[in-house]
Design a protein around this motif. Structure first.
Motif, PDB file in Angstrom:
ATOM      1  N   UNK A 171      74.696  60.084  27.958  1.00  0.00           N
ATOM      2  CA  UNK A 171      74.081  60.335  29.240  1.00  0.00           C
ATOM      3  C   UNK A 171      74.877  60.209  30.443  1.00  0.00           C
ATOM      4  N   UNK A 172      75.851  59.393  30.621  1.00  0.00           N
ATOM      5  CA  UNK A 172      76.722  59.217  31.588  1.00  0.00           C
ATOM      6  C   UNK A 172      76.048  58.813  32.929  1.00  0.00           C
ATOM      7  N   UNK A 173      75.031  58.082  32.729  1.00  0.00           N
ATOM      8  CA  UNK A 173      74.201  57.219  33.913  1.00  0.00           C
ATOM      9  C   UNK A 173      74.744  55.944  33.885  1.00  0.00           C
ATOM     10  N   UNK A 174      75.135  55.601  35.249  1.00  0.00           N
ATOM     11  CA  UNK A 174      75.693  54.172  35.208  1.00  0.00           C
ATOM     12  C   UNK A 174      75.126  53.524  36.574  1.00  0.00           C
ATOM     13  N   UNK A 175      75.030  52.060  36.438  1.00  0.00           N
ATOM     14  CA  UNK A 175      74.403  51.329  37.384  1.00  0.00           C
ATOM     15  C   UNK A 175      75.347  51.620  38.932  1.00  0.00           C
ATOM     16  N   UNK A 176      74.814  51.674  40.051  1.00  0.00           N
ATOM     17  CA  UNK A 176      75.495  51.868  41.334  1.00  0.00           C
ATOM     18  C   UNK A 176      76.586  50.946  41.123  1.00  0.00           C
ATOM     19  N   UNK A 177      76.077  49.716  40.982  1.00  0.00           N
ATOM     20  CA  UNK A 177      77.118  48.441  40.972  1.00  0.00           C
ATOM     21  C   UNK A 177      78.302  48.789  40.332  1.00  0.00           C
ATOM     22  N   UNK A 178      78.410  49.319  39.081  1.00  0.00           N
ATOM     23  CA  UNK A 178      79.742  49.466  38.437  1.00  0.00           C
ATOM     24  C   UNK A 178      80.444  50.661  39.110  1.00  0.00           C
ATOM     25  N   UNK A 179      79.953  51.841  39.484  1.00  0.00           N
ATOM     26  CA  UNK A 179      80.408  53.058  40.056  1.00  0.00           C
ATOM     27  C   UNK A 179      81.072  52.620  41.255  1.00  0.00           C
ATOM     28  N   UNK A 180      80.472  51.647  42.092  1.00  0.00           N
ATOM     29  CA  UNK A 180      81.076  51.153  43.326  1.00  0.00           C
ATOM     30  C   UNK A 180      82.489  50.539  43.199  1.00  0.00           C
ATOM     31  N   UNK A 181      82.945  50.157  41.923  1.00  0.00           N
ATOM     32  CA  UNK A 181      84.428  49.602  41.848  1.00  0.00           C
ATOM     33  C   UNK A 181      85.424  50.583  41.804  1.00  0.00           C
ATOM     34  N   UNK A 182      84.918  51.905  41.524  1.00  0.00           N
ATOM     35  CA  UNK A 182      85.780  52.749  41.485  1.00  0.00           C
ATOM     36  C   UNK A 182      86.435  53.702  43.025  1.00  0.00           C
ATOM     37  N   UNK A 183      87.737  53.675  43.023  1.00  0.00           N
ATOM     38  CA  UNK A 183      88.189  54.508  44.099  1.00  0.00           C
ATOM     39  C   UNK A 183      87.291  55.474  44.888  1.00  0.00           C
ATOM     40  N   UNK A 184      86.883  55.529  46.164  1.00  0.00           N
ATOM     41  CA  UNK A 184      85.806  56.204  47.141  1.00  0.00           C
ATOM     42  C   UNK A 184      86.119  57.665  46.718  1.00  0.00           C
ATOM     43  N   UNK A 185      87.490  58.071  46.714  1.00  0.00           N
ATOM     44  CA  UNK A 185      87.849  59.529  46.521  1.00  0.00           C
ATOM     45  C   UNK A 185      87.319  59.945  45.087  1.00  0.00           C
ATOM     46  N   UNK A 186      87.759  59.071  44.040  1.00  0.00           N
ATOM     47  CA  UNK A 186      87.159  59.612  42.750  1.00  0.00           C
ATOM     48  C   UNK A 186      85.656  59.627  42.620  1.00  0.00           C
ATOM     49  N   UNK A 187      85.145  58.438  43.303  1.00  0.00           N
ATOM     50  CA  UNK A 187      83.539  58.331  43.058  1.00  0.00           C
ATOM     51  C   UNK A 187      82.946  59.589  43.942  1.00  0.00           C
ATOM     52  N   UNK A 188      83.372  59.905  44.974  1.00  0.00           N
ATOM     53  CA  UNK A 188      82.797  61.011  45.695  1.00  0.00           C
ATOM     54  C   UNK A 188      82.856  62.470  44.764  1.00  0.00           C
ATOM     55  N   UNK A 189      84.113  62.378  44.096  1.00  0.00           N
ATOM     56  CA  UNK A 189      84.573  63.726  43.208  1.00  0.00           C
ATOM     57  C   UNK A 189      83.826  63.977  42.096  1.00  0.00           C
ATOM     58  N   UNK A 190      83.264  62.729  41.319  1.00  0.00           N
ATOM     59  CA  UNK A 190      83.097  62.699  39.990  1.00  0.00           C
ATOM     60  C   UNK A 190      81.553  61.953  39.742  1.00  0.00           C
ATOM     61  N   UNK A 191      81.174  61.460  40.893  1.00  0.00           N
ATOM     62  CA  UNK A 191      79.621  61.002  40.626  1.00  0.00           C
ATOM     63  C   UNK A 191      78.578  61.620  41.668  1.00  0.00           C
ATOM     64  N   UNK A 192      77.484  61.686  41.442  1.00  0.00           N
ATOM     65  CA  UNK A 192      76.275  61.900  42.349  1.00  0.00           C
ATOM     66  C   UNK A 192      75.261  60.971  41.901  1.00  0.00           C
ATOM     67  N   UNK A 193      74.438  60.678  43.015  1.00  0.00           N
ATOM     68  CA  UNK A 193      73.298  59.867  42.883  1.00  0.00           C
ATOM     69  C   UNK A 193      72.482  60.692  42.073  1.00  0.00           C
ATOM     70  N   UNK A 194      71.579  59.544  41.197  1.00  0.00           N
ATOM     71  CA  UNK A 194      70.636  59.943  40.378  1.00  0.00           C
ATOM     72  C   UNK A 194      69.227  59.492  40.828  1.00  0.00           C
ATOM     73  N   UNK A 195      68.986  58.276  40.824  1.00  0.00           N
ATOM     74  CA  UNK A 195      67.737  57.714  41.207  1.00  0.00           C
ATOM     75  C   UNK A 195      67.778  56.532  42.218  1.00  0.00           C
ATOM     76  N   UNK A 196      68.739  56.486  43.007  1.00  0.00           N
ATOM     77  CA  UNK A 196      68.936  55.592  43.885  1.00  0.00           C
ATOM     78  C   UNK A 196      69.525  54.315  43.348  1.00  0.00           C
ATOM     79  N   UNK A 197      69.395  54.083  42.062  1.00  0.00           N
ATOM     80  CA  UNK A 197      70.050  52.853  41.480  1.00  0.00           C
ATOM     81  C   UNK A 197      71.141  53.265  40.481  1.00  0.00           C
ATOM     82  N   UNK A 198      71.259  54.269  40.160  1.00  0.00           N
ATOM     83  CA  UNK A 198      72.285  54.828  39.112  1.00  0.00           C
ATOM     84  C   UNK A 198      73.011  56.113  39.589  1.00  0.00           C
TER      85      UNK A 198
END
Length: 291
Positions: A171-198
């Motif tokens: 599914x590739x769906x992760x809690x926001x708190x886990x993704x926030x640990x990633x470098x901001x540039x990578x986060x912006x490039x490879x993740x998008x908001x799903x439902x506010x929490x994921x």
């Protein structure tokens, strides 16, 4: 024999197993998964089994054991998959061990420099859990290949023994708190908001990563071969010493010439394979297959 889920929950604490029962469950887990359960983990086993038994309306450890061993084949397989998911530790995170990923980056940069355009790097995440490790490798490789200026390709296979865990990884769906640990540039490039929490992993990564069931006891039957990179961390700690050696020997045989095997620091000691040479890199345990 099927399993009827019940909503009749008891507030009683998990009943204690006697020594014979614990030995039976220890043997079953090791026989089917290779993992060992030390005596100090007995309370964990009691609690995990008891929660599942309450869900199923099963009153005793012996009856649950009997159904897992002798029940109808399909129902038995499905229930075993659920139980393994409960008993296997799934603690993971993105880029969990920085030293190992620094080594992988160096390896990927060298791969990009030495290979012609159109080359493909094949990677394998062994014991991938919910997918953070595999997606971390995908982000790293994607970034380094883009920086190389060459048209290079890659594919990553993540394998695990837990079917529910693999479903989460796909599914590739992760809690926001886990993704926030990633470098901001990578986060912006490879993740998008799903439902506010994921956060949702980008399709560009998901199409490069596939997830498949694999029991490491059956590595000899795995289709993965000629791999450029095998990443296996935080898994060997659950196995006996002789089993660890068996696993890494089989993984070594799946490497391509020049391929890299990355293990968790301290997870195996006094092991060597004539086909491999130790890679000297700070805070890592890794081996390269000889050319």
């Amino acid at each position: 024999m099927g399993y009827a889920v019940t909503d009749r929950w008891s507030i009683k604490s998990a009943p204690a197993m006697d020594a014979e029962q614990f030995q039976l469950w220890q043997a079953l887990l090791e026989e089917r998964t290779g993992m060992t359960l030390a005596a100090e983990r007995k309370p964990f086993l009691e609690t995990s089994l008891n929660i599942r038994m309450r869900e199923l309306g099963i009153a005793s450890y012996d009856l649950y054991y009997e159904q897992l061993v002798t029940g109808a084949t399909e129902a038995r397989a499905m229930e075993w998959s659920v139980l393994v998911d409960r008993l296997t530790v799934q603690e993971t995170s993105f880029f969990r061990h920085p030293g190992s990923f620094a080594l992988v980056q160096e390896f990927v940069d060298r791969f990009a420099a030495e290979r012609p355009g159109g080359a493909t790097l094949n990677a394998w995440s062994v014991g991938c859990s919910t997918g953070e490790e595999a997606y971390s490798l995908a982000m790293l490789i994607n970034e380094r290949f883009a920086a190389s200026g060459k048209s290079l390709f890659y594919g990553i296979t993540g394998t695990d023994i837990s079917l529910p865990t693999l479903a989460k990884a796909r599914r590739g769906l992760f809690p926001r708190r886990r993704v926030e640990q990633i470098d901001p540039a990578l986060r912006a490039a490879y993740f998008s908001d799903a439902d506010g929490r994921h956060q949702q992993v980008a399709q560009t990564l998901r199409e490069r990563v596939c997830f498949a069931y694999l029991n490491v006891l059956n590595l000899d039957q795995a289709p993965m071969d000629n791999m450029d990179l095998i990443f296996c961390q935080n898994m060997l700690i659950y196995f006996r010493r002789w089993r660890k050696r068996q696993i890494v020997n089989r993984l070594a045989g799946r490497l391509a010439p020049g391929g890299l095997l990355v293990l968790g620091p301290g997870e195996i000691t006094d092991w060597q394979d004539p086909r491999l040479e130790r890679v000297q890199f700070a805070d890592t345990l890794a081996f390269r297959r000889r050319q």
